[in-house]
Motif scaffolding. Sequence first.
Motif, PDB file in Angstrom:
ATOM      1  N   ALA A  11       0.842  -1.189   0.000  1.00  0.00           N
ATOM      2  CA  ALA A  11       0.000   0.000   0.000  1.00  0.00           C
ATOM      3  C   ALA A  11       0.880   1.242   0.000  1.00  0.00           C
ATOM      4  CB  ALA A  11      -0.920  -0.008   1.217  1.00  0.00           C
ATOM      5  N   ARG A  12       0.471   2.214  -0.770  1.00  0.00           N
ATOM      6  CA  ARG A  12       1.271   3.437  -0.888  1.00  0.00           C
ATOM      7  C   ARG A  12       1.445   4.139   0.441  1.00  0.00           C
ATOM      8  NH1 ARG A  12       5.083   4.606  -3.688  1.00  0.00           N
ATOM      9  NH2 ARG A  12       3.983   3.546  -5.374  1.00  0.00           N
ATOM     10  N   ASP A  13       0.460   4.045   1.342  1.00  0.00           N
ATOM     11  CA  ASP A  13       0.520   4.759   2.615  1.00  0.00           C
ATOM     12  C   ASP A  13       0.999   3.865   3.765  1.00  0.00           C
ATOM     13  OD1 ASP A  13      -1.678   3.120   2.710  1.00  0.00           O
ATOM     14  OD2 ASP A  13      -3.095   4.654   3.388  1.00  0.00           O
ATOM     15  N   ASP A  14       1.623   2.730   3.456  1.00  0.00           N
ATOM     16  CA  ASP A  14       2.127   1.837   4.498  1.00  0.00           C
ATOM     17  C   ASP A  14       3.506   2.309   4.943  1.00  0.00           C
ATOM     18  OD1 ASP A  14       1.874  -0.661   6.081  1.00  0.00           O
ATOM     19  OD2 ASP A  14       3.607  -1.276   4.900  1.00  0.00           O
ATOM     20  N   TRP A  15       3.550   3.054   6.050  1.00  0.00           N
ATOM     21  CA  TRP A  15       4.826   3.664   6.422  1.00  0.00           C
ATOM     22  C   TRP A  15       5.854   2.681   6.971  1.00  0.00           C
ATOM     23  CZ3 TRP A  15       5.246   3.409  11.736  1.00  0.00           C
ATOM     24  CH2 TRP A  15       4.058   3.395  12.468  1.00  0.00           C
ATOM     25  N   THR A  17       6.611   0.022   5.448  1.00  0.00           N
ATOM     26  CA  THR A  17       7.300  -0.309   4.198  1.00  0.00           C
ATOM     27  C   THR A  17       8.270   0.797   3.805  1.00  0.00           C
ATOM     28  OG1 THR A  17       5.473  -1.692   3.445  1.00  0.00           O
ATOM     29  CG2 THR A  17       6.952  -0.869   1.759  1.00  0.00           C
ATOM     30  N   ASP A  18       7.941   2.054   4.153  1.00  0.00           N
ATOM     31  CA  ASP A  18       8.883   3.152   3.893  1.00  0.00           C
ATOM     32  C   ASP A  18      10.234   2.871   4.543  1.00  0.00           C
ATOM     33  OD1 ASP A  18       6.733   4.390   2.676  1.00  0.00           O
ATOM     34  OD2 ASP A  18       6.381   5.815   4.311  1.00  0.00           O
ATOM     35  N   ARG A  19      10.207   2.305   5.757  1.00  0.00           N
ATOM     36  CA  ARG A  19      11.451   2.004   6.476  1.00  0.00           C
ATOM     37  C   ARG A  19      12.251   0.926   5.737  1.00  0.00           C
ATOM     38  NH1 ARG A  19      11.486   3.966  11.784  1.00  0.00           N
ATOM     39  NH2 ARG A  19       9.463   4.609  12.605  1.00  0.00           N
ATOM     40  N   VAL A  20      11.556  -0.069   5.214  1.00  0.00           N
ATOM     41  CA  VAL A  20      12.243  -1.126   4.471  1.00  0.00           C
ATOM     42  C   VAL A  20      12.850  -0.559   3.193  1.00  0.00           C
ATOM     43  CG1 VAL A  20      11.932  -3.325   3.268  1.00  0.00           C
ATOM     44  CG2 VAL A  20      10.757  -2.913   5.441  1.00  0.00           C
ATOM     45  N   VAL A  21      12.094   0.268   2.486  1.00  0.00           N
ATOM     46  CA  VAL A  21      12.610   0.878   1.255  1.00  0.00           C
ATOM     47  C   VAL A  21      13.837   1.730   1.554  1.00  0.00           C
ATOM     48  CG1 VAL A  21      12.097   2.549  -0.572  1.00  0.00           C
ATOM     49  CG2 VAL A  21      10.413   0.802   0.041  1.00  0.00           C
ATOM     50  N   ALA A  22      13.798   2.504   2.642  1.00  0.00           N
ATOM     51  CA  ALA A  22      14.951   3.330   3.012  1.00  0.00           C
ATOM     52  C   ALA A  22      16.166   2.462   3.305  1.00  0.00           C
ATOM     53  CB  ALA A  22      14.606   4.198   4.218  1.00  0.00           C
ATOM     54  N   ALA A  23      15.953   1.360   4.029  1.00  0.00           N
ATOM     55  CA  ALA A  23      17.070   0.463   4.337  1.00  0.00           C
ATOM     56  C   ALA A  23      17.617  -0.193   3.070  1.00  0.00           C
ATOM     57  CB  ALA A  23      16.620  -0.606   5.339  1.00  0.00           C
ATOM     58  N   LEU A  24      16.750  -0.501   2.127  1.00  0.00           N
ATOM     59  CA  LEU A  24      17.192  -1.092   0.858  1.00  0.00           C
ATOM     60  C   LEU A  24      18.043  -0.105   0.061  1.00  0.00           C
ATOM     61  CD1 LEU A  24      13.941  -2.946  -0.256  1.00  0.00           C
ATOM     62  CD2 LEU A  24      16.159  -4.025   0.127  1.00  0.00           C
ATOM     63  N   THR A  25      17.542   1.110  -0.087  1.00  0.00           N
ATOM     64  CA  THR A  25      18.279   2.093  -0.883  1.00  0.00           C
ATOM     65  C   THR A  25      19.571   2.518  -0.188  1.00  0.00           C
ATOM     66  OG1 THR A  25      16.891   3.856   0.051  1.00  0.00           O
ATOM     67  CG2 THR A  25      16.224   2.936  -2.056  1.00  0.00           C
ATOM     68  N   ASP A  26      19.542   2.628   1.139  1.00  0.00           N
ATOM     69  CA  ASP A  26      20.772   2.939   1.870  1.00  0.00           C
ATOM     70  C   ASP A  26      21.821   1.851   1.683  1.00  0.00           C
ATOM     71  OD1 ASP A  26      19.608   5.242   2.771  1.00  0.00           O
ATOM     72  OD2 ASP A  26      19.202   4.508   4.803  1.00  0.00           O
ATOM     73  N   GLY A  27      21.349   0.620   1.481  1.00  0.00           N
ATOM     74  CA  GLY A  27      22.257  -0.500   1.271  1.00  0.00           C
ATOM     75  C   GLY A  27      22.677  -0.682  -0.174  1.00  0.00           C
ATOM     76  N   GLY A  28      22.217   0.208  -1.057  1.00  0.00           N
ATOM     77  CA  GLY A  28      22.659   0.160  -2.446  1.00  0.00           C
ATOM     78  C   GLY A  28      21.747  -0.578  -3.401  1.00  0.00           C
ATOM     79  N   ARG A  30      18.449  -1.210  -5.841  1.00  0.00           N
ATOM     80  CA  ARG A  30      17.463  -0.478  -6.629  1.00  0.00           C
ATOM     81  C   ARG A  30      16.081  -0.949  -6.203  1.00  0.00           C
ATOM     82  NH1 ARG A  30      20.964  -2.040 -11.124  1.00  0.00           N
ATOM     83  NH2 ARG A  30      22.276  -0.282 -11.734  1.00  0.00           N
ATOM     84  N   VAL A  31      15.140  -0.016  -6.107  1.00  0.00           N
ATOM     85  CA  VAL A  31      13.796  -0.358  -5.646  1.00  0.00           C
ATOM     86  C   VAL A  31      12.769   0.187  -6.624  1.00  0.00           C
ATOM     87  CG1 VAL A  31      12.081  -0.063  -3.824  1.00  0.00           C
ATOM     88  CG2 VAL A  31      14.485  -0.377  -3.216  1.00  0.00           C
ATOM     89  N   PHE A  32      11.839  -0.672  -7.023  1.00  0.00           N
ATOM     90  CA  PHE A  32      10.647  -0.229  -7.757  1.00  0.00           C
ATOM     91  C   PHE A  32       9.462  -0.532  -6.858  1.00  0.00           C
ATOM     92  CE2 PHE A  32       6.980  -0.639 -10.515  1.00  0.00           C
ATOM     93  CZ  PHE A  32       7.148   0.403 -11.436  1.00  0.00           C
ATOM     94  N   ARG A  33       8.859   0.524  -6.329  1.00  0.00           N
ATOM     95  CA  ARG A  33       7.726   0.354  -5.418  1.00  0.00           C
ATOM     96  C   ARG A  33       6.430   0.610  -6.159  1.00  0.00           C
ATOM     97  NH1 ARG A  33       6.791   2.926   0.650  1.00  0.00           N
ATOM     98  NH2 ARG A  33       4.678   2.077   0.956  1.00  0.00           N
ATOM     99  N   MET A  34       5.472  -0.252  -5.946  1.00  0.00           N
ATOM    100  CA  MET A  34       4.163  -0.091  -6.577  1.00  0.00           C
ATOM    101  C   MET A  34       3.067  -0.542  -5.615  1.00  0.00           C
ATOM    102  SD  MET A  34       3.790  -3.448  -9.043  1.00  0.00           S
ATOM    103  CE  MET A  34       2.029  -3.538  -8.713  1.00  0.00           C
ATOM    104  N   ASP A  35       1.893   0.029  -5.824  1.00  0.00           N
ATOM    105  CA  ASP A  35       0.682  -0.410  -5.143  1.00  0.00           C
ATOM    106  C   ASP A  35      -0.255  -0.904  -6.238  1.00  0.00           C
ATOM    107  OD1 ASP A  35      -1.615  -0.771  -3.656  1.00  0.00           O
ATOM    108  OD2 ASP A  35      -1.592   1.229  -2.750  1.00  0.00           O
ATOM    109  N   THR A  36      -0.899  -2.029  -6.043  1.00  0.00           N
ATOM    110  CA  THR A  36      -1.803  -2.518  -7.073  1.00  0.00           C
ATOM    111  C   THR A  36      -2.948  -1.541  -7.339  1.00  0.00           C
ATOM    112  OG1 THR A  36      -2.756  -3.897  -5.319  1.00  0.00           O
ATOM    113  CG2 THR A  36      -1.325  -4.981  -6.896  1.00  0.00           C
TER     114      THR A  36
END
Length: 323
Positions: A11-15, A17-28, A30-36
Amino acid sequence: MPVPTVLVVAARDDWPTDRVVAALTDGGARVFRMDTAEFPQDLTLAGRIDARQGWAGGLATAYRAVDLADISAVYYRAPNAFALPATMSGPERRFAAAQARAGLGGIISALDCHWVNHPAAMSRAEYKPLQLQTARACGLAIPSTLITNSPDALLAFTGDMGGSVICKPVASPVLIEDDHLKTVYTRRLSDSDLADLRGIDTTAHLFQAWVDKVHEVRLTVVGDRLLAAEVHADSDRAHTDWRSDYASLTYRVAEVPAGVAEGVRRFMDRLALRFAAFDFVVGPDGTWTFLEANPCGQWDWIEHATGLPIAQAIADELRGGPA
Protein backbone atom coordinates in the motif's frame (compact mmCIF):
# COMPACT_ATOMS: atom_id res chain seq x y z
CA MET A 1 28.36 -8.40 -8.11
CA PRO A 2 25.20 -7.02 -9.78
CA VAL A 3 23.12 -4.46 -7.88
CA PRO A 4 19.94 -6.15 -6.63
CA THR A 5 16.63 -4.81 -7.93
CA VAL A 6 13.79 -5.25 -5.47
CA LEU A 7 10.12 -5.00 -6.42
CA VAL A 8 8.09 -3.72 -3.46
CA VAL A 9 4.34 -4.39 -3.70
CA ALA A 10 2.60 -2.62 -0.82
CA ALA A 11 0.00 0.00 0.00
CA ARG A 12 1.27 3.44 -0.89
CA ASP A 13 0.52 4.76 2.62
CA ASP A 14 2.13 1.84 4.50
CA TRP A 15 4.83 3.66 6.42
CA PRO A 16 6.57 0.55 7.83
CA THR A 17 7.30 -0.31 4.20
CA ASP A 18 8.88 3.15 3.89
CA ARG A 19 11.45 2.00 6.48
CA VAL A 20 12.24 -1.13 4.47
CA VAL A 21 12.61 0.88 1.25
CA ALA A 22 14.95 3.33 3.01
CA ALA A 23 17.07 0.46 4.34
CA LEU A 24 17.19 -1.09 0.86
CA THR A 25 18.28 2.09 -0.88
CA ASP A 26 20.77 2.94 1.87
CA GLY A 27 22.26 -0.50 1.27
CA GLY A 28 22.66 0.16 -2.45
CA ALA A 29 19.67 -1.75 -3.85
CA ARG A 30 17.46 -0.48 -6.63
CA VAL A 31 13.80 -0.36 -5.65
CA PHE A 32 10.65 -0.23 -7.76
CA ARG A 33 7.73 0.35 -5.42
CA MET A 34 4.16 -0.09 -6.58
CA ASP A 35 0.68 -0.41 -5.14
CA THR A 36 -1.80 -2.52 -7.07
CA ALA A 37 -4.18 0.45 -6.66
CA GLU A 38 -2.06 2.14 -9.35
CA PHE A 39 -3.16 -0.44 -11.92
CA PRO A 40 -4.44 0.04 -14.56
CA GLN A 41 -4.75 3.82 -14.56
CA ASP A 42 -1.25 4.81 -13.38
CA LEU A 43 0.74 1.62 -13.89
CA THR A 44 1.44 -0.08 -17.21
CA LEU A 45 2.19 -3.78 -17.59
CA ALA A 46 3.80 -5.38 -20.62
CA GLY A 47 4.70 -9.04 -20.28
CA ARG A 48 5.60 -11.47 -23.04
CA ILE A 49 6.47 -15.16 -23.08
CA ASP A 50 7.21 -17.55 -25.93
CA ALA A 51 9.00 -20.81 -26.71
CA ARG A 52 12.41 -19.16 -26.62
CA GLN A 53 12.23 -17.34 -23.28
CA GLY A 54 10.23 -16.90 -20.12
CA TRP A 55 8.34 -13.81 -19.10
CA ALA A 56 9.99 -10.61 -20.34
CA GLY A 57 8.84 -7.01 -20.36
CA GLY A 58 8.26 -4.60 -17.56
CA LEU A 59 6.24 -2.38 -15.28
CA ALA A 60 6.15 1.38 -15.72
CA THR A 61 4.58 4.55 -14.41
CA ALA A 62 5.00 8.09 -15.69
CA TYR A 63 8.10 8.44 -13.49
CA ARG A 64 9.82 5.08 -13.23
CA ALA A 65 10.14 1.65 -14.84
CA VAL A 66 11.54 -1.79 -14.11
CA ASP A 67 12.45 -4.69 -16.38
CA LEU A 68 10.96 -7.98 -15.17
CA ALA A 69 14.25 -9.76 -15.94
CA ASP A 70 16.14 -7.46 -13.55
CA ILE A 71 14.01 -8.20 -10.47
CA SER A 72 16.00 -10.23 -7.96
CA ALA A 73 13.53 -10.13 -5.03
CA VAL A 74 9.94 -9.16 -4.22
CA TYR A 75 8.67 -7.72 -0.95
CA TYR A 76 4.91 -8.33 -0.90
CA ARG A 77 2.90 -6.69 1.87
CA ALA A 78 -0.88 -6.08 1.71
CA PRO A 79 -1.31 -3.78 -1.31
CA ASN A 80 -4.59 -1.96 -1.94
CA ALA A 81 -7.33 -3.04 -4.35
CA PHE A 82 -7.20 -2.12 -8.03
CA ALA A 83 -8.44 1.41 -8.77
CA LEU A 84 -10.63 1.04 -11.84
CA PRO A 85 -12.23 3.86 -13.84
CA ALA A 86 -15.32 5.28 -12.15
CA THR A 87 -17.17 5.22 -15.49
CA MET A 88 -17.37 1.41 -15.37
CA SER A 89 -20.59 -0.31 -14.35
CA GLY A 90 -20.61 -2.73 -11.43
CA PRO A 91 -20.37 -5.86 -13.62
CA GLU A 92 -17.63 -4.23 -15.70
CA ARG A 93 -15.63 -3.40 -12.58
CA ARG A 94 -15.90 -6.94 -11.24
CA PHE A 95 -14.84 -8.38 -14.60
CA ALA A 96 -11.94 -5.91 -14.96
CA ALA A 97 -10.74 -6.56 -11.40
CA ALA A 98 -10.68 -10.32 -12.06
CA GLN A 99 -8.69 -9.76 -15.26
CA ALA A 100 -6.26 -7.43 -13.48
CA ARG A 101 -5.77 -9.94 -10.66
CA ALA A 102 -5.08 -12.77 -13.11
CA GLY A 103 -2.94 -10.65 -15.43
CA LEU A 104 -0.84 -8.35 -13.26
CA GLY A 105 -1.00 -10.65 -10.25
CA GLY A 106 -0.27 -13.67 -12.37
CA ILE A 107 2.85 -12.23 -13.97
CA ILE A 108 4.22 -10.89 -10.69
CA SER A 109 3.52 -14.25 -9.00
CA ALA A 110 5.40 -16.00 -11.80
CA LEU A 111 8.63 -14.10 -11.14
CA ASP A 112 11.36 -16.64 -10.40
CA CYS A 113 13.17 -14.74 -7.66
CA HIS A 114 13.42 -14.44 -3.88
CA TRP A 115 10.10 -13.65 -2.16
CA VAL A 116 9.23 -12.14 1.21
CA ASN A 117 6.58 -13.61 1.07
CA HIS A 118 5.06 -15.16 -2.04
CA PRO A 119 1.31 -14.35 -2.01
CA ALA A 120 0.37 -17.99 -2.57
CA ALA A 121 2.39 -19.04 0.49
CA MET A 122 0.90 -16.18 2.51
CA SER A 123 -2.65 -17.06 1.53
CA ARG A 124 -2.21 -20.68 2.58
CA ALA A 125 -0.37 -19.83 5.81
CA GLU A 126 -3.17 -17.52 7.00
CA TYR A 127 -5.39 -20.52 7.83
CA LYS A 128 -5.23 -20.95 11.62
CA PRO A 129 -6.13 -24.65 11.51
CA LEU A 130 -3.12 -25.23 9.23
CA GLN A 131 -0.92 -23.12 11.52
CA LEU A 132 -1.87 -25.16 14.58
CA GLN A 133 -1.33 -28.47 12.80
CA THR A 134 2.03 -27.28 11.44
CA ALA A 135 3.15 -25.97 14.82
CA ARG A 136 2.23 -29.28 16.45
CA ALA A 137 4.07 -31.26 13.76
CA CYS A 138 7.13 -29.03 14.23
CA GLY A 139 7.35 -29.74 17.95
CA LEU A 140 5.82 -26.51 19.28
CA ALA A 141 3.39 -26.59 22.21
CA ILE A 142 -0.15 -25.59 21.24
CA PRO A 143 -3.35 -25.05 23.28
CA SER A 144 -6.22 -27.53 22.98
CA THR A 145 -8.45 -26.03 20.29
CA LEU A 146 -11.98 -26.52 18.97
CA ILE A 147 -13.37 -24.98 15.78
CA THR A 148 -17.12 -25.49 15.53
CA ASN A 149 -20.59 -24.12 14.91
CA SER A 150 -22.15 -26.68 17.28
CA PRO A 151 -23.24 -25.59 20.77
CA ASP A 152 -23.13 -29.22 21.93
CA ALA A 153 -19.53 -29.58 20.75
CA LEU A 154 -18.56 -26.42 22.64
CA LEU A 155 -20.19 -27.65 25.87
CA ALA A 156 -18.38 -30.97 25.55
CA PHE A 157 -15.08 -29.14 24.94
CA THR A 158 -15.46 -26.86 27.96
CA GLY A 159 -16.26 -29.90 30.08
CA ASP A 160 -13.14 -31.70 28.84
CA MET A 161 -10.96 -28.67 29.53
CA GLY A 162 -12.15 -28.40 33.13
CA GLY A 163 -11.28 -24.72 33.26
CA SER A 164 -11.40 -21.44 31.40
CA VAL A 165 -11.96 -21.37 27.65
CA ILE A 166 -11.37 -18.41 25.32
CA CYS A 167 -13.06 -17.50 22.06
CA LYS A 168 -11.41 -15.66 19.19
CA PRO A 169 -11.95 -15.21 15.44
CA VAL A 170 -10.77 -17.93 13.06
CA ALA A 171 -9.90 -15.32 10.42
CA SER A 172 -9.10 -11.60 10.52
CA PRO A 173 -10.46 -9.96 13.70
CA VAL A 174 -11.18 -6.70 11.88
CA LEU A 175 -14.53 -5.71 10.38
CA ILE A 176 -16.19 -2.53 9.14
CA GLU A 177 -19.61 -1.70 10.56
CA ASP A 178 -21.45 1.61 10.00
CA ASP A 179 -18.28 2.94 8.35
CA HIS A 180 -16.28 2.27 11.53
CA LEU A 181 -13.33 -0.11 11.81
CA LYS A 182 -13.90 -2.57 14.64
CA THR A 183 -11.75 -5.32 16.14
CA VAL A 184 -13.06 -8.53 17.69
CA TYR A 185 -10.76 -9.30 20.61
CA THR A 186 -10.04 -12.59 22.32
CA ARG A 187 -12.23 -13.05 25.39
CA ARG A 188 -12.74 -15.64 28.10
CA LEU A 189 -16.13 -17.32 28.15
CA SER A 190 -18.21 -16.71 31.26
CA ASP A 191 -20.86 -18.95 32.81
CA SER A 192 -23.51 -16.70 31.31
CA ASP A 193 -21.96 -17.15 27.85
CA LEU A 194 -22.16 -20.91 28.21
CA ALA A 195 -25.76 -20.69 29.45
CA ASP A 196 -26.84 -18.91 26.26
CA LEU A 197 -25.13 -20.22 23.12
CA ARG A 198 -27.46 -18.62 20.60
CA GLY A 199 -25.54 -17.57 17.51
CA ILE A 200 -22.89 -20.29 17.71
CA ASP A 201 -24.54 -22.11 14.81
CA THR A 202 -24.31 -19.09 12.47
CA THR A 203 -20.65 -19.56 11.51
CA ALA A 204 -17.35 -21.14 12.55
CA HIS A 205 -15.89 -20.12 15.93
CA LEU A 206 -12.49 -20.89 17.43
CA PHE A 207 -12.29 -21.90 21.09
CA GLN A 208 -9.12 -22.70 23.04
CA ALA A 209 -8.22 -23.76 26.53
CA TRP A 210 -6.96 -20.79 28.52
CA VAL A 211 -3.19 -21.03 29.04
CA ASP A 212 -1.83 -19.46 32.24
CA LYS A 213 0.86 -16.95 31.38
CA VAL A 214 3.49 -14.72 32.87
CA HIS A 215 3.76 -12.74 29.65
CA GLU A 216 3.50 -13.14 25.89
CA VAL A 217 6.14 -12.95 23.17
CA ARG A 218 5.92 -11.38 19.73
CA LEU A 219 8.56 -13.22 17.71
CA THR A 220 9.32 -11.65 14.34
CA VAL A 221 11.05 -14.08 12.00
CA VAL A 222 12.92 -12.75 8.98
CA GLY A 223 14.74 -15.43 7.02
CA ASP A 224 16.91 -17.17 9.61
CA ARG A 225 16.80 -14.28 12.09
CA LEU A 226 14.60 -14.55 15.18
CA LEU A 227 13.76 -11.18 16.76
CA ALA A 228 11.80 -11.69 19.97
CA ALA A 229 10.15 -9.24 22.36
CA GLU A 230 8.39 -10.03 25.63
CA VAL A 231 5.00 -8.32 25.91
CA HIS A 232 4.01 -7.55 29.51
CA ALA A 233 0.41 -6.51 30.20
CA ASP A 234 -0.56 -4.27 33.10
CA SER A 235 -4.36 -4.49 32.80
CA ASP A 236 -6.93 -7.26 32.90
CA ARG A 237 -8.05 -6.51 29.35
CA ALA A 238 -4.52 -6.68 27.99
CA HIS A 239 -3.78 -9.83 29.95
CA THR A 240 -6.53 -11.56 27.95
CA ASP A 241 -5.71 -9.87 24.61
CA TRP A 242 -2.86 -7.38 24.60
CA ARG A 243 -4.16 -5.71 21.43
CA SER A 244 -7.10 -4.34 23.44
CA ASP A 245 -4.97 -2.02 25.61
CA TYR A 246 -1.65 -1.02 24.06
CA ALA A 247 -1.16 1.75 26.62
CA SER A 248 -0.74 -0.83 29.40
CA LEU A 249 2.03 -2.76 27.64
CA THR A 250 5.76 -2.81 28.25
CA TYR A 251 8.32 -4.66 26.19
CA ARG A 252 11.66 -6.37 26.70
CA VAL A 253 13.99 -8.04 24.21
CA ALA A 254 13.91 -11.81 24.72
CA GLU A 255 16.03 -14.83 23.93
CA VAL A 256 14.34 -17.69 22.10
CA PRO A 257 14.81 -21.15 23.68
CA ALA A 258 16.69 -23.53 21.39
CA GLY A 259 13.79 -25.96 21.06
CA VAL A 260 11.36 -23.18 20.15
CA ALA A 261 13.81 -21.73 17.64
CA GLU A 262 14.18 -25.12 15.96
CA GLY A 263 10.41 -25.61 15.81
CA VAL A 264 9.84 -22.13 14.40
CA ARG A 265 12.40 -22.66 11.64
CA ARG A 266 10.74 -25.94 10.70
CA PHE A 267 7.38 -24.14 10.64
CA MET A 268 8.74 -21.47 8.28
CA ASP A 269 10.24 -24.08 5.96
CA ARG A 270 7.07 -26.18 5.83
CA LEU A 271 4.91 -23.18 4.91
CA ALA A 272 7.52 -21.65 2.53
CA LEU A 273 7.69 -18.36 4.46
CA ARG A 274 10.59 -15.95 4.86
CA PHE A 275 8.71 -13.55 7.16
CA ALA A 276 6.13 -14.12 9.90
CA ALA A 277 5.08 -12.54 13.19
CA PHE A 278 4.54 -15.28 15.80
CA ASP A 279 2.60 -14.92 19.04
CA PHE A 280 3.49 -17.11 22.00
CA VAL A 281 2.27 -17.37 25.59
CA VAL A 282 5.01 -17.98 28.17
CA GLY A 283 3.74 -19.88 31.21
CA PRO A 284 4.92 -19.84 34.84
CA ASP A 285 7.12 -22.86 34.13
CA GLY A 286 8.75 -21.13 31.15
CA THR A 287 6.92 -23.13 28.47
CA TRP A 288 6.34 -21.24 25.22
CA THR A 289 2.89 -22.06 23.79
CA PHE A 290 2.22 -21.19 20.15
CA LEU A 291 -0.90 -19.13 19.43
CA GLU A 292 -0.58 -18.05 15.82
CA ALA A 293 1.74 -16.78 13.10
CA ASN A 294 0.82 -13.90 10.80
CA PRO A 295 2.66 -13.98 7.44
CA CYS A 296 1.91 -10.26 7.03
CA GLY A 297 2.05 -9.24 10.68
CA GLN A 298 2.73 -5.77 12.04
CA TRP A 299 6.22 -5.17 13.39
CA ASP A 300 7.05 -1.46 13.31
CA TRP A 301 5.80 -0.68 16.84
CA ILE A 302 7.90 -3.53 18.23
CA GLU A 303 11.00 -2.14 16.54
CA HIS A 304 10.22 1.30 17.94
CA ALA A 305 9.66 -0.03 21.47
CA THR A 306 12.65 -2.39 21.64
CA GLY A 307 15.19 -1.30 19.04
CA LEU A 308 15.05 -4.71 17.37
CA PRO A 309 16.35 -4.13 13.79
CA ILE A 310 13.39 -5.61 11.94
CA ALA A 311 13.30 -3.24 8.95
CA GLN A 312 17.03 -3.77 8.41
CA ALA A 313 16.58 -7.55 8.68
CA ILE A 314 13.88 -7.47 5.98
CA ALA A 315 16.10 -5.33 3.74
CA ASP A 316 19.05 -7.68 4.28
CA GLU A 317 16.89 -10.67 3.41
CA LEU A 318 15.71 -9.00 0.18
CA ARG A 319 19.20 -7.93 -0.86
CA GLY A 320 20.94 -11.17 -0.07
CA GLY A 321 18.26 -13.78 -0.61
CA PRO A 322 18.28 -17.04 1.31
CA ALA A 323 21.17 -17.61 3.69
